[in-house]
Each structure stands twice: as C-alpha cells, then as structure tokens.
Write a protein that holds these residues in place. Structure first.
Motif, mmCIF file in Angstrom:
data_model
loop_
_atom_site.group_PDB
_atom_site.id
_atom_site.type_symbol
_atom_site.label_atom_id
_atom_site.label_comp_id
_atom_site.label_asym_id
_atom_site.label_seq_id
_atom_site.Cartn_x
_atom_site.Cartn_y
_atom_site.Cartn_z
ATOM 1 N N LEU B 211 -6.462 13.630 -53.615
ATOM 2 C CA LEU B 211 -7.668 13.144 -54.400
ATOM 3 C C LEU B 211 -8.456 14.875 -54.405
ATOM 4 N N CYS B 212 -8.117 16.014 -53.627
ATOM 5 C CA CYS B 212 -8.469 16.816 -53.398
ATOM 6 C C CYS B 212 -7.824 17.486 -55.011
ATOM 7 N N LYS B 213 -6.871 17.668 -54.524
ATOM 8 C CA LYS B 213 -6.006 18.230 -55.764
ATOM 9 C C LYS B 213 -5.471 17.525 -57.061
ATOM 10 N N ASP B 214 -6.204 16.028 -57.236
ATOM 11 C CA ASP B 214 -6.266 15.576 -59.159
ATOM 12 C C ASP B 214 -8.102 16.001 -58.642
ATOM 13 N N ALA B 215 -9.014 16.753 -58.275
ATOM 14 C CA ALA B 215 -10.380 16.938 -57.933
ATOM 15 C C ALA B 215 -10.575 18.487 -58.637
ATOM 16 N N GLU B 216 -8.923 19.489 -58.464
ATOM 17 C CA GLU B 216 -9.194 20.686 -58.583
ATOM 18 C C GLU B 216 -9.073 20.600 -60.032
ATOM 19 N N LYS B 217 -8.575 19.799 -60.873
ATOM 20 C CA LYS B 217 -9.120 20.317 -62.748
ATOM 21 C C LYS B 217 -10.803 20.065 -62.236
ATOM 22 N N ASP B 218 -11.043 19.622 -61.906
ATOM 23 C CA ASP B 218 -12.384 19.333 -62.432
ATOM 24 C C ASP B 218 -13.293 20.633 -61.617
ATOM 25 N N ILE B 219 -13.000 21.167 -60.925
ATOM 26 C CA ILE B 219 -14.217 22.656 -60.275
ATOM 27 C C ILE B 219 -12.864 23.523 -60.920
ATOM 28 N N SER B 220 -14.030 24.711 -61.476
ATOM 29 C CA SER B 220 -13.538 25.790 -61.481
ATOM 30 C C SER B 220 -13.127 27.045 -60.818
ATOM 31 N N ASN B 221 -12.418 27.111 -60.409
ATOM 32 C CA ASN B 221 -12.626 27.931 -59.462
ATOM 33 C C ASN B 221 -11.280 29.311 -59.910
ATOM 34 N N GLU B 222 -12.246 30.440 -59.886
ATOM 35 C CA GLU B 222 -11.498 30.923 -60.137
ATOM 36 C C GLU B 222 -11.296 31.785 -59.285
ATOM 37 N N ASN B 223 -9.842 32.460 -59.073
ATOM 38 C CA ASN B 223 -9.041 33.631 -58.303
ATOM 39 C C ASN B 223 -9.466 32.337 -56.510
ATOM 40 N N ILE B 224 -9.361 31.641 -56.664
ATOM 41 C CA ILE B 224 -8.786 30.828 -55.697
ATOM 42 C C ILE B 224 -7.860 29.815 -55.975
ATOM 43 N N ASP B 225 -6.436 30.612 -55.528
ATOM 44 C CA ASP B 225 -5.010 30.000 -55.355
ATOM 45 C C ASP B 225 -5.222 28.536 -54.484
ATOM 46 N N THR B 226 -5.107 27.644 -54.420
ATOM 47 C CA THR B 226 -4.945 26.555 -53.419
ATOM 48 C C THR B 226 -3.685 25.753 -53.018
ATOM 49 N N SER B 227 -3.394 25.319 -51.960
ATOM 50 C CA SER B 227 -2.519 24.767 -51.868
ATOM 51 C C SER B 227 -2.563 23.881 -50.608
ATOM 52 N N PHE B 228 -1.570 22.169 -51.287
ATOM 53 C CA PHE B 228 -1.949 21.332 -50.474
ATOM 54 C C PHE B 228 -0.919 20.625 -50.133
ATOM 55 N N VAL B 229 -0.884 20.884 -48.629
ATOM 56 C CA VAL B 229 -0.152 20.288 -47.761
ATOM 57 C C VAL B 229 -0.615 19.135 -46.818
ATOM 58 N N VAL B 230 0.405 17.671 -46.754
ATOM 59 C CA VAL B 230 -0.107 16.976 -45.660
ATOM 60 C C VAL B 230 0.633 17.197 -44.166
ATOM 61 N N GLY B 231 -0.053 17.287 -43.200
ATOM 62 C CA GLY B 231 0.132 17.767 -41.917
ATOM 63 C C GLY B 231 0.009 17.391 -41.039
ATOM 64 N N ASP B 232 -0.157 17.458 -39.700
ATOM 65 C CA ASP B 232 -1.361 16.954 -39.014
ATOM 66 C C ASP B 232 -1.803 17.751 -37.777
ATOM 67 N N GLU B 233 -3.004 17.731 -37.602
ATOM 68 C CA GLU B 233 -3.777 18.830 -36.854
ATOM 69 C C GLU B 233 -2.550 19.418 -35.299
ATOM 70 N N GLU B 234 -2.672 18.159 -34.730
ATOM 71 C CA GLU B 234 -1.387 18.665 -33.718
ATOM 72 C C GLU B 234 -0.377 19.167 -34.041
ATOM 73 N N PHE B 235 -0.056 19.345 -34.773
ATOM 74 C CA PHE B 235 1.552 20.023 -35.346
ATOM 75 C C PHE B 235 1.163 20.552 -36.403
ATOM 76 N N LEU B 236 1.131 22.138 -36.081
ATOM 77 C CA LEU B 236 0.709 22.875 -37.509
ATOM 78 C C LEU B 236 1.622 23.463 -38.041
ATOM 79 N N PRO B 237 1.919 23.541 -39.506
ATOM 80 C CA PRO B 237 3.064 23.811 -39.920
ATOM 81 C C PRO B 237 2.926 24.807 -40.268
#
Lengths: 74, 410
Positions: B211-237
C-alpha cells in the motif's frame, strides 16, 4: 496475471461481506435502541456484582429485536 | 527399492526437498496434513522418523549450530550473530514441528498457548514469553491495509508529534528505518523533517508495505530514496551500525519481546543515532485486556536497551465515537485488534451488540457519543557517542547545594 485477478475478486468479496455486516449492525443499532438502552441500564445498575443471566429478560428482548432485523432483510 | 532410497537419505547433504520427494504420495499428504487420514494414522511416528532422518543430514538448520549462509546478518561479531541465529531458528523449528503434526492438533495447540522459550537477545536468562500471536497480527494488519483510512486524525496527530521531535535536533539523519505501525502517516507527513535521504519502510504485513509502495507514486518526495522491506520487528534484517534514525509510530506495542526489539534497533544504529518510538500506553481504553507498557516502565526499557539520554513523555488523546462498534471499526482500520494468544476465538452477534449496549450505558456521554482514551508514550533514546554529555563521576562536585541555596536566599 491469474493470481492477481483471483486476489482482486477475493478482496471484493471481503469488501461486500464487510459492507453487509456493517449495514446490518447499523440497522440493529438504530432500530433496537430502546431495548439496548434497557439492557444496558440493567447491567450498568447491577455492576460490579455480575452474574450469568442476570438481566435475562432484557437480553432476550434485545436478541428478539436483532433477529427481527436480520429476518426482515431476508 | 524403498529401503535403498531411505538408506540414501543418510548420505550427507541431503536436503528436505529430496527427502520429501522420496516419500510415497500417501505419506506425503499425511505429512502435509491434507489427507483425511492424517490425524488417524500414526502420523506422529512418521513425523518423528522423518525429522530424525533430516537432522542426521547436514542441511537441516539445528538449534545448536550457527548457520553460515545468512545473507542479511553481515559483519556481525560472532556472539551477536549467534544470539540472532538462535532467536531466528527457534520459530523455524517450531514451525517445522507444527507442520509435521495433524491439522486438528495444530488448532488445539494454538489455543492452549503460552509457550516459553528460554532464550533472549540480551544474553540474560529471562524466559521469552509469547503473549501475542504475531501471525494473527500480520493478518490483521493485512486487513487494515485493505480498509484504507487516509484521513485518520488520531494517527496523523501522533505521527506529526513524533516527527516534530526531529526538528528539535541539530543534526541530520540521512538513513532512516521506519518500523511498522502507521507507515502511511509517517510517509505523508515526512516533508523533509530531519534531512532524511534514504528511507527504509518495514512492516510484517506484505499488503501494508505494498500500500505504501503504491501510494508513493502519488506523493512527490524529491530527494528521498525509499526502499520497502517485509520483516519482523523482533528479527531486524538490518546490518549493524548502518542507520542514523529508527522511527516507530504505534508499532512496537504488539511485539512479544519489546526489550529485545529495542536492543536490535540499538545495534542497527550508528553511534550518535536516534531511536524514536510512539507506543500505546497502559491507560489506553482502560480497563483493558492487552498488556501495554506503563509510563514508569518506558524509561527502564530505554536504559535496558542501552540507549543514552533517554527521554519519555506522555500524551492522552480522547476520541469520540457514535457507538462502540465504530470504536471497533477504528481499531480494526489501525490494525489494533486483539491478538493475544489467550483469547476467545468465538464472538456471537448478540454478544457483540449486547456489549455495545452496555458500553453505551456505562460510558456514554449525554449526546450519545462514547469517548475512548488513547495514551501514547513517546520514547527517545540515543546510541552512545563520545560527544554526548555523561553524568559526572561521584564525588567530583565542587559546590554544595547549601552554598547555592545561600546564594539564592541572599
């Protein structure tokens, strides 16, 4: 491609089921307000000594009203 | 023929897949729990034999051995890698044992659960108790992602408050990690706070990240390089000492091991890195089933995780709803449903509505609305760095309080 299609159909069905239940609950809340108020005040008055089937009469009246709502739709 | 194939299992470097394919189809279906005879046959016996054979082969991950091929945990010191690996394989082996049981038993086991693993990330021998069902929480967050609620004022105000704290800092944070919770709100309100260049968005649920990744196209966030990870907070990758900032907005109160999660965040931070978190506190929706951190514990949590200069403050939000069911809807859209392992899985329609009626009469205001309080605890901690001020050594005071008092009195 097929997987995406299947997922969209699944989500649409979930959506429709949600809307159905949500609208049913709204109808119950709107129409059974009197019975709900009776039951609520009965339980709230008897707190904190809560027993099973304490306000059985009011509960059954509320349940009856709910079932009428469900039956009216179908 | 079958004997020969089973003997070949004892050869080393035999993977689980090879073994699985050597089984006759009937046994394969029993192992997967799909056959109707799964619970009646001695599936347990088959499972025990299978797991025994597999452990004899070298490719099955074992509790005692640290695996060499973990691509995500690079450059860790040996002891820390070992701790993380032990934390990582316990769920894998539990999963394997559930996989080998019958389907009926799996349901029964899940219900009567508080399982205790004697392992902890901080090296102390405190038992790790599983209170929350993380799998269910992931599914609930998936559903929350489907019930998109972009104008949620409560979540937006919490996120804004949290990001405001970045403005109080003089330094910039080029690399940031955003742990689950309200990812979307943080994204929308980021607006260049804190000089963030690289943003990593992480959540346990795939749908939320998508959902966040799809919404990224709508927001023009210049200079922010976003990467998306699916992970567990208890086992930080995340690699050690690689982040400047870790933000978590209403995400960490569903972890089973909150101190452990915070310690992993500290390990992932560079020296002089900041950890900012907003969690729901003990006064939320009082009286409450789910165990939430108290304000007095927040400071202890930060010091136990090893953060310096800890800062804690509390905010209480009161949100009004028309009825109890709307409150539940709101909680669902935030992904905050009950995910305790000890919970009743059955809720009848009349019970739900009767509860709504009682709630209305007990807590309802005059105009028929129901207020609900959310207590949000904001925690901030820094990773050690020589430039941070430290407490002075005991006995190094040059002026006594009495002298100061005399000066003020005169």
């Amino acid at each position: 491609m097929l997987y995406v299609f299947g997922r969209n159909v699944f989500l649409r069905n979930v959506d429709m089921k949600e809307k159905k239940t949500a609208s049913l609950f709204q109808r119950i809340i709107v129409n059974c307000r009197a019975q709900a108020k009776d039951y609520g005040s009965c339980v709230a008055g008897k707190l904190p000594e809560v027993e099973h089937n304490m306000c059985l009469k009011e509960f059954l009246a509320l349940k009856n009203c709910m079932q009428n709502m469900v039956r009216k739709k179908t | 023929m079958l004997i020969k194939s089973y003997l070949s299992l004892l050869r080393p470097n035999r993977t689980a897949e090879h073994v699985f394919q050597l089984l006759p189809t009937f046994l394969r279906r029993c192992v997967l729990g799909r056959s109707p005879y799964a619970s009646r046959l001695p599936c347990g016996l088959a499972g025990v034999c299978l797991s025994g054979l597999l452990r004899a082969s070298s490719n099955w991950p074992s509790l005692r051995r640290v695996s060499d091929s973990l691509p995500l945990l690079e450059n860790l010191s040996r002891s820390e890698a070992e701790l993380k690996m032990r934390a990582f394989t316990i769920p894998a082996c539990r999963r394997a044992s559930l996989f080998l049981r019958g389907r009926r038993e799996r349901g029964r086991q899940r219900r009567s659960e508080i399982s205790i693993c004697s392992d902890s990330i901080d090296g102390l021998n405190s038992p790790k108790v599983k209170i929350f069902d993380r799998d269910l929480k992931r599914k609930q967050r998936d559903r929350a992602a489907w019930l998109v609620h972009p104008g949620d004022s409560f979540v937006n105000s919490v996120a804004e408050n949290l990001l405001d704290r970045l403005e109080d800092c003089k330094i910039t944070f080029p690399t940031a990690l955003c742990l689950g919770g309200s990812l979307q709100a943080i994204k929308y309100l980021m607006q260049g706070h804190g000089g963030i260049k690289n943003l990593i968005m992480m959540d346990t649920s795939y749908d939320m990240v998508k959902l966040c990744k799809d919404a990224e196209k709508d927001i023009s966030n210049e200079n922010i390089d976003t990467s998306f990870v699916v992970g567990d907070e208890e086992f930080l990758p995340v690699k050690e000492s690689s982040l400047d900032l870790v933000i978590s907005c209403l995400g960490l109160h569903w972890t089973n091991d909150l101190p452990g999660a915070m310690i992993q965040c500290r390990l992932a931070l560079k020296p002089d890195g900041l950890f900012l978190a907003a969690i729901l506190g003990g006064e939320t929706l009082n009286p409450r089933l789910s165990p939430l951190a108290q304000v007095r514990d927040a400071g202890n949590l930060l010091t136990r995780a090893g953060f310096t200069l800890p800062g804690v403050d509390v905010d209480q939000y009161t949100v009004k709803y028309e009825n109890a069911l709307q409150l539940i809807e709101h909680l669902r859209s935030m992904g905050e449903n009950n995910a305790l392992l000890q919970r009743n899985t059955v809720l009848k329609r009349e019970t739900a509505l009767a509860t709504a009626a009682v709630y209305q009469s007990m807590f309802g205001a005059e105009d028929g609305t129901i207020p609900a309080t959310f207590q949000v605890i904001y925690m901030a901690g820094w990773k050690e760095h020589p430039s941070q001020q430290k407490a002075k050594r005991r006995g190094s005071a040059t002026i006594s309080f009495q002298d100061i008092q005399k000066q003020f009195d005169s």
